[in-house]
Design a protein around this motif. Sequence first.
Motif, PDB file in Angstrom:
ATOM      1  N   GLU A  62       0.836  -1.220   0.000  1.00  0.00           N
ATOM      2  CA  GLU A  62       0.000   0.000   0.000  1.00  0.00           C
ATOM      3  C   GLU A  62       0.867   1.265   0.000  1.00  0.00           C
ATOM      4  OE1 GLU A  62      -3.354  -0.665   3.005  1.00  0.00           O
ATOM      5  OE2 GLU A  62      -2.174  -2.501   2.954  1.00  0.00           O
ATOM      6  N   CYS A  91      -9.917  -1.952  -5.841  1.00  0.00           N
ATOM      7  CA  CYS A  91      -9.014  -0.953  -5.240  1.00  0.00           C
ATOM      8  C   CYS A  91      -7.784  -0.692  -6.129  1.00  0.00           C
ATOM      9  CB  CYS A  91      -8.576  -1.508  -3.885  1.00  0.00           C
ATOM     10  SG  CYS A  91      -7.155  -0.695  -3.186  1.00  0.00           S
ATOM     11  N   TYR A  93      -4.890   0.426  -5.321  1.00  0.00           N
ATOM     12  CA  TYR A  93      -3.629  -0.083  -4.751  1.00  0.00           C
ATOM     13  C   TYR A  93      -3.440  -1.538  -5.194  1.00  0.00           C
ATOM     14  CZ  TYR A  93      -2.801   3.686  -1.277  1.00  0.00           C
ATOM     15  OH  TYR A  93      -2.519   4.867  -0.641  1.00  0.00           O
ATOM     16  N   ILE A 123      -8.579  -3.874   7.577  1.00  0.00           N
ATOM     17  CA  ILE A 123      -8.840  -2.667   6.776  1.00  0.00           C
ATOM     18  C   ILE A 123      -9.906  -2.901   5.712  1.00  0.00           C
ATOM     19  CG2 ILE A 123      -6.691  -1.388   7.163  1.00  0.00           C
ATOM     20  CD1 ILE A 123      -5.562  -2.710   4.620  1.00  0.00           C
ATOM     21  N   CYS A 124      -9.969  -4.094   5.169  1.00  0.00           N
ATOM     22  CA  CYS A 124     -10.980  -4.387   4.139  1.00  0.00           C
ATOM     23  C   CYS A 124     -10.912  -5.864   3.772  1.00  0.00           C
ATOM     24  CB  CYS A 124     -10.742  -3.551   2.889  1.00  0.00           C
ATOM     25  SG  CYS A 124      -9.220  -3.967   2.027  1.00  0.00           S
ATOM     26  N   THR A 126     -10.841  -6.701   0.508  1.00  0.00           N
ATOM     27  CA  THR A 126     -10.105  -6.745  -0.763  1.00  0.00           C
ATOM     28  C   THR A 126      -8.734  -7.386  -0.591  1.00  0.00           C
ATOM     29  OG1 THR A 126     -11.213  -4.729  -1.461  1.00  0.00           O
ATOM     30  CG2 THR A 126      -9.171  -5.276  -2.613  1.00  0.00           C
ATOM     31  N   VAL A 127      -8.085  -7.050   0.537  1.00  0.00           N
ATOM     32  CA  VAL A 127      -6.709  -7.521   0.728  1.00  0.00           C
ATOM     33  C   VAL A 127      -6.623  -9.056   0.723  1.00  0.00           C
ATOM     34  CG1 VAL A 127      -5.809  -5.458   1.860  1.00  0.00           C
ATOM     35  CG2 VAL A 127      -6.925  -7.219   3.248  1.00  0.00           C
ATOM     36  N   TRP A 130      -6.446 -10.039  -2.941  1.00  0.00           N
ATOM     37  CA  TRP A 130      -5.221  -9.422  -3.476  1.00  0.00           C
ATOM     38  C   TRP A 130      -3.990 -10.235  -3.032  1.00  0.00           C
ATOM     39  CZ3 TRP A 130      -3.804  -3.804  -1.493  1.00  0.00           C
ATOM     40  CH2 TRP A 130      -2.523  -3.457  -1.917  1.00  0.00           C
ATOM     41  N   LEU A 269      -8.444   8.556   2.371  1.00  0.00           N
ATOM     42  CA  LEU A 269      -7.064   8.583   1.874  1.00  0.00           C
ATOM     43  C   LEU A 269      -6.819   9.850   1.064  1.00  0.00           C
ATOM     44  CD1 LEU A 269      -7.722   5.377   2.209  1.00  0.00           C
ATOM     45  CD2 LEU A 269      -5.737   5.103   0.762  1.00  0.00           C
ATOM     46  N   LEU A 323     -11.000   1.499  10.331  1.00  0.00           N
ATOM     47  CA  LEU A 323     -11.828   0.941   9.249  1.00  0.00           C
ATOM     48  C   LEU A 323     -12.573  -0.319   9.662  1.00  0.00           C
ATOM     49  CD1 LEU A 323      -9.746   1.455   5.985  1.00  0.00           C
ATOM     50  CD2 LEU A 323     -11.615   2.804   6.896  1.00  0.00           C
ATOM     51  N   SER A 353     -11.971   3.744  -4.907  1.00  0.00           N
ATOM     52  CA  SER A 353     -11.216   2.527  -4.593  1.00  0.00           C
ATOM     53  C   SER A 353     -11.596   1.922  -3.265  1.00  0.00           C
ATOM     54  CB  SER A 353      -9.720   2.840  -4.530  1.00  0.00           C
ATOM     55  OG  SER A 353      -9.124   2.638  -5.776  1.00  0.00           O
ATOM     56  N   CYS A 354     -11.795   2.780  -2.257  1.00  0.00           N
ATOM     57  CA  CYS A 354     -11.854   2.280  -0.893  1.00  0.00           C
ATOM     58  C   CYS A 354     -13.281   2.304  -0.343  1.00  0.00           C
ATOM     59  CB  CYS A 354     -10.911   3.076   0.004  1.00  0.00           C
ATOM     60  SG  CYS A 354     -10.718   2.282   1.603  1.00  0.00           S
ATOM     61  N   PRO A 356     -14.699   0.502   2.170  1.00  0.00           N
ATOM     62  CA  PRO A 356     -14.908   0.579   3.628  1.00  0.00           C
ATOM     63  C   PRO A 356     -14.754   1.985   4.185  1.00  0.00           C
ATOM     64  CG  PRO A 356     -12.972  -0.770   3.107  1.00  0.00           C
ATOM     65  CD  PRO A 356     -13.618  -0.423   1.809  1.00  0.00           C
ATOM     66  N   MET A 383      -7.735   7.461  -5.003  1.00  0.00           N
ATOM     67  CA  MET A 383      -6.410   7.805  -4.466  1.00  0.00           C
ATOM     68  C   MET A 383      -5.273   7.656  -5.478  1.00  0.00           C
ATOM     69  SD  MET A 383      -6.808   4.485  -2.366  1.00  0.00           S
ATOM     70  CE  MET A 383      -6.573   2.886  -3.098  1.00  0.00           C
TER      71      MET A 383
HETATM   72  S1  SF4 Z   1      -9.833  -1.058  -0.376  1.00  0.00           S
HETATM   73 FE1  SF4 Z   1      -9.213   0.623   1.001  1.00  0.00          FE
HETATM   74  S2  SF4 Z   1      -8.490  -0.365   2.844  1.00  0.00           S
HETATM   75 FE2  SF4 Z   1      -8.547  -1.936   1.246  1.00  0.00          FE
HETATM   76  S3  SF4 Z   1      -6.462  -1.938   0.398  1.00  0.00           S
HETATM   77 FE3  SF4 Z   1      -7.697  -0.571  -0.864  1.00  0.00          FE
HETATM   78  S4  SF4 Z   1      -7.375   1.471   0.044  1.00  0.00           S
HETATM   79 FE4  SF4 Z   1      -6.692  -0.033   1.566  1.00  0.00          FE
END
Ligand code: SF4
Length: 409
Positions: A62, A91, A93, A123-124, A126-127, A130, A269, A323, A353-354, A356, A383
């Motif tokens: 990130e 997202c 990122y 945080i979410c 998505t990670v 990913w 962000l 978050l 993107s984000c 949450p 972002m």
């Molecule tokens: S969706 Fe939000 S919290 Fe999750 S990785 Fe992307 S920017 Fe970070």
Amino acid sequence: MAEPQEKKDNRIKSVKRMKEIMTNYYIEAKTAAQNNKKVAWITSGGPVEPLLVMDVIPVYPENHGAMVGASKMGVGLCEKAEEMGYCRDLCSYARSDIAAAPINGGPIGGLPKPDFLVCCNNICGTVLKWYEVQARYFNVPLFIFDTPFCHSEMTQEAKDYVGAQILEYIAFLEEQCGKKFDYDKAIEVGKLSIAGQRLWQAVLDTAMHKPAPMSAFDAFFHLALIVTLRGTQIVVDYYTELLNEMKERIANGISAIPNEQYRLLWDNLPVWYKTKWLSDTFAAHNACLVADTYTTAWCRQLDYLDENDFLKSMVEGYTAIYLNISVDQMAKAVIGMIDKYDVDGLVMHSNRSCKPYSLGQYDIQRIVQKERGIPSLIIEADMVDERNFSEAQVLTRIEAFMEIIKSKK
Ligand code: SF4
């Protein structure tokens, strides 16, 4: 006669040192294999301290994503990810990182190859996918640290569930590193982590002064250390230096913008590729974004962390983060910041993107309006992916918002 503020050099001097530290950090990470060190990729809200105990270099995709955005390389990488089959709604990122990996893309020629990955879903969601994608791509193990959502207080069951994962995490690290976890070193790393977070909060709190010696845009830049090197002496030393510089700026009447008349709070962000433009646009109205919910997120753990029992206190520290709490609790935190920094308005980045961070913003806006009655502005952007930013539209909205702020003062 005092020199007019416009003619003073109001740049923050510590920036140079910060750039050196980040350069050294990435050099060390990129040469880790030559020095028989391991590299772990970890999510920004992930429990990093155990990695430091094991001498593993943590790398944050990130943080890399932020650099991609700031260097305006986001569109190319996001489009490449879309060609690879990833949806534009994912997202940016994640898209940038997934696209950068096979081509060593981005401003520093890609991240060092990980030996393993640590993914915390505080945080979410998505990670999770990913990091699965990257674990498959690099063919390395993945540890998932699962934190239940905190609608209110953490239940004992939830605490037990997360507490058990700390032990599993330590066992995973012992297996990956081929050595025992050093519990004495963990105490030291925990103390450094807490000291770094306290100093970072103290730096941010200097913006309570009127005029503020630093803005949220400065905080976005200086945030990188508490994210990437949290738990090290480097962070403690650097934020001590930065705090001293902020105190000096206050003593010498040096402010973030020349003529602060209006104070604003930023939510979400940064728009990494537009920070200067946004800063200048608000400053043209004598408005300074004095604080933000994003950079403060790395201090929220202080409510829970305990230097006498750091590993146990990580349970709530890493679960009840900004978050991963309810919209009501987020609104409470926002109102707390409105009062603390005495702001005249709220600027919310609705970040495509984000999810949450962005989905509850209209509720928070309504609650803030009811509780504090201050104006708020929602800017639609992203972002990293510049295709979701319209300068003309954002400018029109900022001008209309500033007219309201001025009429209320
Ligand atoms: S969706 Fe939000 S919290 Fe999750 S990785 Fe992307 S920017 Fe970070």
